[in-house]
Design an enzyme around this catalytic site. Structure first.
Site, short mmCIF file in Angstrom:
data_model
loop_
_atom_site.label_atom_id
_atom_site.label_comp_id
_atom_site.label_asym_id
_atom_site.label_seq_id
_atom_site.Cartn_x
_atom_site.Cartn_y
_atom_site.Cartn_z
CD GLU A 9 -1.77 -6.08 5.24
OE1 GLU A 9 -1.31 -6.52 4.16
OE2 GLU A 9 -2.02 -4.87 5.43
CG HIS A 49 -3.93 -3.47 2.76
ND1 HIS A 49 -2.92 -2.97 3.54
CD2 HIS A 49 -4.54 -2.39 2.22
CE1 HIS A 49 -2.92 -1.66 3.48
NE2 HIS A 49 -3.89 -1.27 2.69
CB CYS A 107 -0.99 -0.03 1.16
SG CYS A 107 -2.29 1.21 1.01
#
Lengths: 258, 212
Positions: B192, B190, B80
C-alpha cells in the site's frame, strides 16, 4: 540492497503549502493535493508533510489535509510539526501518516521518543534536528522552529536521540535552507558518519546534482528537498532521471522512461 | 468485500485507501460477526509483535482467524506485522506465541550474525528476488521494488525456505519478503506504500480472491 531515497518535503502553513528560506516563509505555492499531481508524487520515494505554522493552532485542519493527502499518497507518508504528545502521534497515524517527525518536544523530553518507539516501534519515529553553525566546526541544535538555541552540538543530540529509540534522523541545515547552494556537508558528514540509524538530509538543494552530492556523503540514506520541486512540472521525475543517469542506486518506478 | 482486521495497530488507513483506490469494496473488520461479511481478510499492521499478538487475543480474533482462514480457506493477506504474526514464535518484546500458520520464528534481522553491519530497522525501497514457483502475487512483474520498514523478519530454516518462501530481499542476509501456504499470503513489505509495484501486487491479490 536497499535503495537510496528521494523525499519530497511539503511545508504546510495555515492550510497552504509554502516555501522557506532560512526558516523564513515566503511564497504560498498552493494546495497540497494540486502539488502532489504537479510533482507526479508517485515517483518520489517518500512524502513528508510538515506543519510549520508558527503558533500551535490549526492542528485539526492539518489533520484534515493529512487525511486528504493520504488518499492519494501510495508512497510512505510522514507527518510532523507540533507533535507534542502521544495523543497527537495517535491522531497523525489515524489520519494516514506512516511515521511521525518529532523535534522540539523530543529535545525537551527525550523520554517522548522512547514512548513513541515503545508504542509503534522505532521505525515510526523520526527525530528532526535543525542546526546552524555557531562556531568553528560547531553546529548547534535549535528548537521551536529554529528560534531557540539549545547550546547542544548536533552530533551529540543525534546520538542521544538514537539511544532513546529514534528510528531515523532528519537533519536540516538552517543556514542552507533555501540557499540553493547544496547540502551543508560540514554539518552533515560528521553526524551521518556517527549514526547507526538512517539519516535523511534537508536544506539547500538548488539543482538536481545537489541531490546526488548529498547521497554521496557517507552514511546518508535519503535526500529531501522542498522548494525546488515547486519550480518545474514533473519535477520529481526530472530529479529521478538525473540521479539514475549519474549512477545513484535509487528506485526506478515501473514503466519509468528516461 | 475485503475485510481489514482492526486490532488496534497503526497503518490501517493506508491499506484501506489503497483498496479504495483500486475500486474494491473494503471495510474494517471490527468484531467476530464481521468475519461473515469478508471474502478475504487483510491483516495489516505496523508495530510490535508482543503488543500485536496481545491485541489479537484481547479482541478475540485468534479463534475466528483460525476458523475462517485455516479451516474454511478464506484468502488472507498479512502485511508487515501481519506477516510476522503468522509465525510460530515472535522474539520482539520477549518470546511470544504467534498464530503459528508458518513454521518460522520471527527474529531480529541480525539474529545469529554477530558481524552484521547494516542499519536496523531495514527502512526503504528494496528489490525482491522471486524464488521457487512464481507466486500469483508477482505475476507480470519483472523486478519489483517495494517499501520495507521493519526490524524483525520471518526466519524459515532449511527446507521450509523452499516450501513457504516465495520471495526475499537482500539486506545483509536473505530477508523473507513474501511467504505463501495455500490461501494464506504474507508480505513483509508494504504494498500500500509501494506506488506502482505495490498496486500491481494488490491487484494480483484481488485476482486470487476473485470478484465481489
Amino acid at each position: 540492497m536497499v535503495k537510496k531515497r528521494l523525499i519530497v518535503s511539503l511545508l504546510w502553513r495555515d492550510g497552504f503549502l509554502i516555501q522557506s528560506i532560512n526558516f523564513k516563509h515566503t511564497n504560498a505555492v498552493g494546495s497540497v493535493i494540486t502539488a502532489m499531481e504537479f510533482f507526479n508524487a508517485w515517483e518520489a520515494d517518500e512524502i513528508l508533510l510538515l506543519n510549520v505554522t508558527r503558533e500551535d493552532k490549526n492542528f485539526q485542519k492539518f489533520l484534515q489535509t493529512l487525511k486528504e493527502l493520504s488518499k492519494y499518497c501510495f508512497v510512505p507518508l510522514t507527518a510532523g510539526g507540533w507533535v507534542q504528545s502521544l495523543e497527537r502521534v495517535d491522531l497523525l497515524l489515524e489520519n494516514g501518516a506512516d511515521k511521525v517527525v518529532v523535534n522540539t518536544q523530543a529535545y525537551k523530553t527525550p523520554e517522548f521518543i522512547t514512548a513513541v518507539a515503545q508504542k509503534y516501534g522505532s521505525q515510526c519515529v523520526i527525530v528532526s534536528i535543525d542546526a546552524r553553525k555557531t562556531g568553528e566546526a560547531r553546529h548547534e541544535v535549535f528548537i521551536d522552529r529554529g528560534r531557540e538555541p539549545t547550546g547542544r552540538e548536533a552530533r551529540a543530540w543525534a546520538l542521544a536521540a538514537q539511544e532513546r529509540g529514534a528510528g531515523e534522523i532528519f537533519l536540516t541545515s538552517i543556514d542552507h535552507d533555501g540557499s540553493k547552494q547544496g547540502y551543508d556537508r560540514e554539518l552533515i558528514a560528521p553526524v551521518a558518519a556517527a549514526m547507526k540509524i538512517p539519516v535523511i538530509i534537508f536544506g539547500g538543494v538548488g539543482n538536481w546534482e545537489h541531490l546526488a552530492g548529498g547521497l554521496k556523503i557517507s552514511g546518508v540514506d535519503a535526500v529531501a528537498a522542498g522548494n525546488i520541486f515547486h519550480y518545474f512540472e514533473q519535477s520529481v521525475r526530472q530529479a529521478k532521471r538525473h540521479l539514475i543517469s549519474v549512477g545513484m542506486d535509487v528506485r526506478i518506478p515501473d514503466n519509468f522512461t528516461m | 468485500m475485503i475485510g481489514i482486521l482492526n486490532y488496534g495497530v497503526g497503518n490501517l488507513t493506508s491499506v484501506y485507501n489503497a483498496f479504495e483506490y483500486l475500486q474494491c469494496p473494503v471495510f474494517y473488520l471490527e468484531n467476530i460477526e464481521d468475519f461473515k461479511k469478508a471474502r478475504a481478510i487483510v491483516i495489516p499492521g505496523v508495530g510490535h509483535f508482543q503488543a500485536g499478538m496481545g491485541n489479537l487475543i484481547q479482541k478475540g480474533f485468534v479463534e475466528p482467524l483460525n476458523y475462517y482462514v485455516v479451516a474454511k480457506g478464506l484468502p488472507c493477506l498479512g502485511i508487515c506485522l501481519g506477516l510476522q504474526l503468522m509465525g510460530e514464535i515472535g522474539l520482539e518484546g520477549g518470546e511470544t506465541r504467534g498464530l503459528g500458520w508458518f513454521p518460522a520464528t520471527v527474529a531480529k534481522i541480525d539474529a545469529g550474525l554477530p558481524d552484521y553491519k547494516l542499519r536496523i530497522p531495514h527502512v526503504g525501497w528494496n528489490e525482491i528476488v522471486i524464488t521457487g514457483t512464481a507466486s500469483p502475487l508477482f505475476q507480470g512483474m519483472r523486478k519489483p521494488t517495494f517499501y520495507f520498514v521493519h526490524s524483525y523478519f520471518l526466519n524459515f530454516t532449511g527446507e521450509d525456505n523452499r516450501r513457504y518462501r516465495t520471495a526475499y530481499a537482500d539486506y545483509g542476509r536473505e530477508i523473507t519478503a513474501s511467504a505463501e501456504k495455500d490461501n494464506i499470503f504474507a508480505v513483509q513489505f508494504h504494498p500500500e506504500k509501494s506506488a506502482q509495484d505495490g498496486m500491481a501486487m494488490l491487484r494480483n491479490f484481488l485476482k486470487v480472491v476473485g470478484n465481489g
